[in-house]
Every structure is written in C-alpha cells, then in structure tokens.
Write a protein that holds these residues in place. Structure first.
Motif, short mmCIF file in Angstrom:
data_model
loop_
_atom_site.label_atom_id
_atom_site.label_comp_id
_atom_site.label_asym_id
_atom_site.label_seq_id
_atom_site.Cartn_x
_atom_site.Cartn_y
_atom_site.Cartn_z
N PRO A 202 0.81 -1.23 0.00
CA PRO A 202 0.00 0.00 0.00
C PRO A 202 0.84 1.27 0.00
CG PRO A 202 0.01 -0.98 2.18
CD PRO A 202 0.66 -1.97 1.27
N ALA A 203 2.14 1.16 0.22
CA ALA A 203 3.00 2.34 0.24
C ALA A 203 3.10 3.00 -1.13
CB ALA A 203 4.40 1.98 0.74
N LEU A 204 2.64 2.32 -2.20
CA LEU A 204 2.67 2.90 -3.54
C LEU A 204 1.44 3.75 -3.82
CD1 LEU A 204 4.59 0.20 -3.88
CD2 LEU A 204 4.44 0.85 -6.27
N SER A 205 0.53 3.88 -2.88
CA SER A 205 -0.65 4.71 -3.08
C SER A 205 -0.24 6.14 -3.43
CB SER A 205 -1.51 4.74 -1.81
OG SER A 205 -1.86 3.45 -1.38
N GLY A 206 -0.70 6.66 -4.57
CA GLY A 206 -0.43 8.03 -4.94
C GLY A 206 0.98 8.31 -5.40
N ILE A 207 1.64 7.32 -5.98
CA ILE A 207 3.03 7.49 -6.40
C ILE A 207 3.13 8.18 -7.76
CG2 ILE A 207 3.36 5.32 -7.66
CD1 ILE A 207 6.02 5.03 -6.12
N GLU A 208 1.99 8.26 -8.49
CA GLU A 208 1.98 8.86 -9.83
C GLU A 208 1.25 10.20 -9.85
OE1 GLU A 208 3.65 7.85 -12.23
OE2 GLU A 208 3.87 5.69 -12.17
N ASN A 209 1.46 10.97 -10.93
CA ASN A 209 0.71 12.21 -11.13
C ASN A 209 -0.75 11.95 -11.44
OD1 ASN A 209 2.42 14.41 -10.76
ND2 ASN A 209 3.38 14.16 -12.74
N TYR A 210 -1.02 10.85 -12.09
CA TYR A 210 -2.36 10.54 -12.58
C TYR A 210 -3.06 9.50 -11.69
CZ TYR A 210 0.70 6.95 -14.52
OH TYR A 210 1.64 5.97 -14.67
N VAL A 211 -4.32 9.26 -11.98
CA VAL A 211 -5.04 8.16 -11.34
C VAL A 211 -4.65 6.87 -12.06
CG1 VAL A 211 -7.29 7.18 -10.78
CG2 VAL A 211 -6.96 9.66 -10.73
N ASP A 212 -3.99 5.98 -11.35
CA ASP A 212 -3.49 4.73 -11.93
C ASP A 212 -4.52 3.63 -11.69
OD1 ASP A 212 -1.97 2.74 -12.99
OD2 ASP A 212 -0.50 2.68 -11.37
N PHE A 213 -5.27 3.29 -12.75
CA PHE A 213 -6.31 2.27 -12.66
C PHE A 213 -5.85 1.02 -13.39
CE2 PHE A 213 -9.76 -0.06 -14.64
CZ PHE A 213 -10.63 -0.28 -13.58
N LYS A 214 -6.09 -0.15 -12.77
CA LYS A 214 -5.76 -1.42 -13.41
C LYS A 214 -6.86 -2.44 -13.12
CE LYS A 214 -0.76 -1.29 -13.96
NZ LYS A 214 -0.61 0.15 -13.75
N ALA A 215 -7.10 -3.28 -14.13
CA ALA A 215 -8.04 -4.40 -13.98
C ALA A 215 -7.38 -5.62 -14.59
CB ALA A 215 -9.37 -4.10 -14.68
N GLY A 216 -7.44 -6.75 -13.90
CA GLY A 216 -6.74 -7.93 -14.39
C GLY A 216 -7.48 -9.22 -14.10
N TYR A 217 -7.06 -10.25 -14.83
CA TYR A 217 -7.62 -11.60 -14.64
C TYR A 217 -6.48 -12.60 -14.77
CZ TYR A 217 -10.05 -15.99 -15.55
OH TYR A 217 -10.46 -17.30 -15.50
N ARG A 218 -6.48 -13.59 -13.86
CA ARG A 218 -5.47 -14.65 -13.89
C ARG A 218 -6.15 -16.00 -13.79
NH1 ARG A 218 -0.07 -15.67 -12.91
NH2 ARG A 218 0.42 -17.63 -11.83
N LYS A 219 -5.80 -16.89 -14.69
CA LYS A 219 -6.23 -18.29 -14.64
C LYS A 219 -5.00 -19.14 -14.40
CE LYS A 219 -8.73 -22.04 -15.22
NZ LYS A 219 -9.66 -22.50 -14.16
N GLN A 220 -4.91 -19.71 -13.20
CA GLN A 220 -3.72 -20.45 -12.80
C GLN A 220 -3.93 -21.95 -13.03
OE1 GLN A 220 -1.96 -18.95 -9.22
NE2 GLN A 220 -1.10 -20.93 -8.65
N TRP A 221 -2.87 -22.59 -13.55
CA TRP A 221 -2.86 -24.04 -13.76
C TRP A 221 -4.04 -24.49 -14.62
CZ3 TRP A 221 -2.50 -24.40 -7.82
CH2 TRP A 221 -1.22 -24.02 -7.39
N THR A 222 -4.17 -23.92 -15.81
CA THR A 222 -5.25 -24.30 -16.71
C THR A 222 -5.19 -25.80 -17.00
OG1 THR A 222 -3.89 -23.76 -18.64
CG2 THR A 222 -5.33 -22.03 -17.79
N GLY A 223 -6.35 -26.40 -17.13
CA GLY A 223 -6.43 -27.83 -17.35
C GLY A 223 -6.66 -28.62 -16.08
N LEU A 224 -6.44 -27.98 -14.93
CA LEU A 224 -6.66 -28.62 -13.64
C LEU A 224 -8.01 -28.18 -13.10
CD1 LEU A 224 -5.48 -30.34 -11.32
CD2 LEU A 224 -4.51 -28.24 -10.38
N ASN A 225 -8.90 -29.12 -12.85
CA ASN A 225 -10.24 -28.80 -12.39
C ASN A 225 -10.20 -28.11 -11.04
OD1 ASN A 225 -13.06 -28.80 -12.42
ND2 ASN A 225 -13.17 -30.72 -11.28
N GLY A 226 -10.90 -26.97 -10.95
CA GLY A 226 -10.95 -26.23 -9.71
C GLY A 226 -9.71 -25.40 -9.43
#
Length: 336
Positions: A36-60
């Motif tokens: 959380p120490a990186l809060s407000g480290i940029e001049n702009y509003v830094d927005f990110k959205a992401g998705y991760r699928k780990q170990w594809t092929g493994l059920n659950g």
C-alpha cells in the motif's frame, strides 16, 4: 462420514490456504497490489483491472480477478516525480539526462482502493481494501513512502461443489459456509530514478478461520504474508532499458518463494520480460502502450513443478488506464 468431513475441512483450511493470497506474475508492473506504500506514487489516477487463470487444465484451479486504483491527494501535480516527469530537452524517458537531472517528488499523501476476487475449488474469497500512503522526500534523489491498507475479507465455502457418499450427512449441514474477517496490511517503499525497494506484510491480524464447528481442532488462521522486493534500471542505450528485479515471499510454515525477473523496454512503447519462480514456473511477459491513456500486458507461466503433469500453465492479462493524465505521460514501464 463426519470424520471424513472434518478431514476435508482440515485439508482445505491448512493445505489450500498455505497460499492464502492470490499469486501474480505481473506484480512487477503493479506493486500496489502487494504494497500500500505505492498509493499516490503517480501524477495521474493509476487504474488497473486484471484476470489470472492459474494451472489451466486442472479442475478447480485458482482464478483471480482484480481492480485497483490509486492517486495522489491535493491540487498540485508532482512535476518533479521521477515516474512521471520528462526531460524538457527531448521529452524522452530513456534519455540519460532523465536520470542525471532527476529530482525526487515533493512530500505528499496518496490514497487508493483494491478489490480482489479469488476462487480455488469450493473456496471463494473477496478482499476489499482502502489504502493510504505518505511520501517523504528524503533528498533530491530519493523518496521513502509508508502505507497501510485496511478492509475486509469475505471467505465462502460452496458445499454443493463437494461430493459425499451421504448427501444429507449432518456434518455438511453444520459447515460454516460464509465468514467475514477484518484485514490489515502495511508496507514501506524506497524509490528514485533507477532504484526501487520495498517491504510489506499482508494479513497481519492473523484472524482465525474454520469451515466447521464440529471440532475446534479444525481451526486455522489467516497467516501473515511477507514480501521483500527490489530492482534497478540499467540504461543500455538511448532506446533500450533493462530492469532486473527480485521478490522473496514468505508465509509460515511454507518455504520461502523466490522470484527473479527481467524486463526490457524499447522507447517506452513496447516491452518484453521473463520471470523465474523457484521450484514453480518460468514466465514470459509482453506489453505495449496503446495510447497515452491505455496499456495492455499479458503473461504466460510454464509450470515446472509436479503440477506440470496436469496443468497447461497459467495465463494473466492486465488492462491499465492512466486517468486524468493531463501531461500525456506514458505508463511507468519506463521505470519498473
């Protein structure tokens, strides 16, 4: 049947939750998720959205979705912030004058918000946090920030996703299917024109966790997660920079996890990278700036552990938006 259910709950509480926090490959481009120490480290509003699928092929296998945003407080923009300031002579962030004439950011406050949805098998978890950081100007070349994240974690168990010989077993009916816990994380971050280093701890409250009231011995807890990271920017020429970095993660009683990373950026437009996670995976990464507003990154993990017999690797994609970017500053790939 009751003994079997208790055993299953113990397995879920202690084994699956050995990795209680989601795993990311692209954290090197969004350290804010871990510190959380990186809060407000940029001049702009830094927005990110992401998705991760780990170990594809493994059920659950684990699936993680997240959104995050952070920004500096106040009406004054951080003109001399190394991450967003450009040399006036060329406007090129790869220019050697950029680091030679670097001036650290003035002291300021930053805030932000994160929301992370993680699902692994029958267990789902939603973390929502508000963050705050204060950025201290140590001297003309370095800043030191300290931050805190506070929020809640909602953890649920889908008993319908479990299979039992006796569908109406009383132990299943007594399962704790939903629980909400307070959450707290802290961190510090040192940064300059070329160097960054940080330490953070997540889940420092160590809240108790159980999915059954059948036996108190099934009680587990949300264990603290420790992160130590550092990196350095090497200017190879006027167009190319390489940023090696590492991260050490530790959660008791699991062994420490070590990541080694290397990113090579070309003219702040496109970059390629690789990562090695000890006894787990190799990763390939790439990204580019679509415009001054949008950037997109993708990574693929090649599993090297015993899971490679059933896993087809892991995918991760992240979309970044630089909101209120009035100085038309490209994304921070020029630095980290």
């Amino acid at each position: 049947m009751k003994k079997y259910f208790v055993f299953l709950v113990l397995l879920i509480s202690n084994e699956v939750f050995a990795q209680q926090r989601p795993q990311y490959t692209q954290y090197i481009f969004n350290q804010y998720l871990l510190n959380p120490a990186l809060s407000g480290i940029e001049n702009y509003v830094d927005f990110k959205a992401g998705y991760r699928k780990q170990w594809t092929g493994l059920n659950g296998s684990p699936q993680t979705s997240f959104v995050s945003a952070n920004w500096a407080l106040g009406d004054n923009y951080l003109w001399s912030n190394a991450l967003t300031s450009f040399p006036e002579q060329t406007g090129d962030p790869m220019d050697r004058n950029y680091t030679q004439n670097y001036t650290s950011s003035p002291a300021h406050h930053g805030v932000g918000i994160t929301a992370v949805q993680d699902k692994a098998g029958p267990i789902s978890r939603l973390d929502a946090d508000l963050t705050y950081a204060y950025h201290l100007q140590l001297n003309d070349k370095f800043n030191l920030s300290a931050g805190v994240a506070a929020g809640v974690s909602n953890i649920s168990l889908d008993v319908n996703a479990l299979s039992f010989e006796e569908a109406n077993d009383p132990a299943v009916g007594r399962a704790i299917t939903n629980q909400t816990k307070p959450d707290l994380s802290i961190g510090v971050w040192l940064y300059g024109a070329r160097l960054f280093a940080g330490v953070s701890v997540q889940q420092i409250l160590g809240q108790g966790l159980s999915f059954s009231d059948v036996n108190k011995s099934t009680q587990g807890k949300l264990a603290p997660h420790y992160f130590v990271t550092a990196g350095y920017k090497l200017v190879l020429n006027e167009d190319i920079a390489a940023i090696p970095s590492f991260m050490v993660k530790y959660t008791d009683p699991a062994p420490a996890s070590i990541d080694l990373n290397l990113k090579v950026a070309f003219k702040d437009r496109i970059w390629f990278g690789g990562s090695y996670r000890k006894d787990d995976s190799f990763s390939a990464m790439a990204g580019f700036n679509i415009s001054k507003l949008v950037n997109l990154t993708y990574s693929y993990d090649f599993t090297t552990s015993a899971l490679n017999q059933v896993s087809n690797g892991s995918h991760e994609i992240v979309l970044g938006l630089l909101l209120n970017n009035i100085y038309n500053v490209p994304s921070r790939i020029k630095i980290w």
